[in-house]
Design an enzyme around this catalytic site. Structure first.
Site, PDB file in Angstrom:
ATOM      1  N   TYR A  43       0.830  -1.219   0.000  1.00 36.99           N
ATOM      2  CA  TYR A  43       0.000   0.000   0.000  1.00 36.99           C
ATOM      3  C   TYR A  43       0.862   1.266   0.000  1.00 36.99           C
ATOM      4  O   TYR A  43       0.411   2.346   0.360  1.00 36.99           O
ATOM      5  CB  TYR A  43      -0.936   0.007   1.216  1.00 36.99           C
ATOM      6  CG  TYR A  43      -1.975  -1.080   1.134  1.00 36.99           C
ATOM      7  CD1 TYR A  43      -3.134  -0.892   0.385  1.00 36.99           C
ATOM      8  CD2 TYR A  43      -1.796  -2.307   1.783  1.00 36.99           C
ATOM      9  CE1 TYR A  43      -4.087  -1.888   0.286  1.00 36.99           C
ATOM     10  CE2 TYR A  43      -2.750  -3.317   1.692  1.00 36.99           C
ATOM     11  CZ  TYR A  43      -3.889  -3.097   0.940  1.00 36.99           C
ATOM     12  OH  TYR A  43      -4.843  -4.089   0.837  1.00 36.99           O
ATOM     13  N   SER A  44       2.092   1.102  -0.394  1.00 35.48           N
ATOM     14  CA  SER A  44       3.091   2.161  -0.264  1.00 35.48           C
ATOM     15  C   SER A  44       2.773   3.406  -1.104  1.00 35.48           C
ATOM     16  O   SER A  44       2.480   3.323  -2.295  1.00 35.48           O
ATOM     17  CB  SER A  44       4.437   1.586  -0.693  1.00 35.48           C
ATOM     18  OG  SER A  44       5.339   2.616  -0.998  1.00 35.48           O
TER      19      SER A  44
END
Ligand SMILES: *Cc1c(COP(=O)(O)O)cnc(C)c1O
EC number: 3.5.99.7
Length: 302
Positions: free
Chosen positions: A63-64
């Site tokens: 989810y960076s």
């Protein structure tokens, strides 16, 4: 790079303490990938183009913010993008990776163990898919390197009012290092940097920042908060934090992300309430973006 606006934040806590709080809205640079990651990429992309590499290779969690920013900013500059992703996540359930894929990014999914060794030893040492990694320009996790420091430092030059404090959240320390440098180069005022760690026991970051800056720095102009406002650890949230983020949005119309800015602002307003700042102080907090990361939370928690 568009200059981000500086927005006054007037709340009962700031009024009572007699301080002026501003939020530098880097989150507004772009709805999907606005925030510090774009600043960190700017000079890396220039360097990649200069070296004539085919694209940007980086690594990160599923989810960076850095992953999506690399996909988007790389594409804007005609570069291919590839990311080594921690954990064998399914693309279909993950809006961050889906958006990155739509922007042309390719992924290599690796186990958490393999990921750790890549992060520690540099991805270029690995030949994960038998492609030639030397054709790629490697950017470390979180986008943090010396070029990132230069990009972040410029942020300080955009602040056109006198200020006593800059506050930032902190992960890999690139933003911390960049602001330290920016204060030194661009701020004519004696500014103190307040750093709110998103990681537990984040004190080691001081040494990493010194290494990034290739110099020691004046620690009297720094305060690092590594425990009070971490809420249990990186990426962890508690109902109190979620309630705070909701109430802050209700009061100001500004959404904070749960991993970094929510924790920083919770801490900063706590410090304002507790009399940490003398009357008349001017505080500039950086909204480092990360709004897209909420999608990971909605996926996991609701
Ligand atoms: C990456 C990130 C940070 C942390 O920045 P570092 O330079 O890694 O310390 C803070 N806020 C947001 C929203 C981020 O995406």
């Amino acid at each position: 790079m568009h200059q981000s606006p500086l927005q006054p934040i007037i709340l009962p806590q700031t009024e009572k303490a007699g301080v002026q709080l501003y939020l530098k809205r880097d989150d507004l640079i772009h709805p999907l990938y606005g925030g510090n990651k774009i600043r960190k990429l700017k000079y890396n992309v220039q360097q990649c183009l200069r070296e004539g590499k085919i694209g940007l290779l980086t690594c990160g969690g599923a989810y960076s913010n850095h992953i999506i920013a690399t996909a988007a900013y790389g594409k804007e500059h005609g570069l291919k993008t590839k990311a080594i992703i921690r954990g064998e996540e399914l693309l279909i359930d993950n809006p961050t990776l889906k958006d990155a894929a739509a922007l042309g990014m390719e992924f290599v999914f690796v186990s958490r163990e393999t990921y750790r060794s890549i992060r520690e030893q540099n991805a270029l040492a690995f030949d994960l898919s038998k492609s030639n990694y030397n054709e790629w320009y490697f950017i470390p996790e979180g986008g943090t390197n010396a070029f990132a420091v230069e990009g972040i430092a410029e942020l300080v030059a955009e602040i056109e009012i006198p200020f006593d404090y800059i506050a930032t959240p902190c992960g890999t320390g690139g933003t911390f290092a960049g602001l330290m440098k920016g204060i030194k180069v661009y701020s004519p005022w004696r500014t103190k940097l307040l750093v709110f760690s998103a990681l537990k026991n984040g004190n080691y970051i001081i040494d990493e920042v010194a290494e990034l800056l290739k110099a020691d720095f004046d620690r009297t102009t720094l305060e690092l908060f590594t425990s009070e406002y971490v809420f249990g650890g990186y990426g962890k949230v508690k109902p109190e934090l979620i309630a705070f983020v909701k109430s802050f949005e209700h009061q100001t119309g500004i959404l904070l992300d749960p991993i970094y800015n929510g924790k920083m602002m919770f801490g900063l307003l706590g410090k304002i309430e507790s009399g940490y700042f003398k009357k008349g102080s001017v505080i500039v907090a950086i909204h480092t973006g990360g709004i897209q990361a909420w999608r990971g939370f909605n996926n996991n928690f609701t």
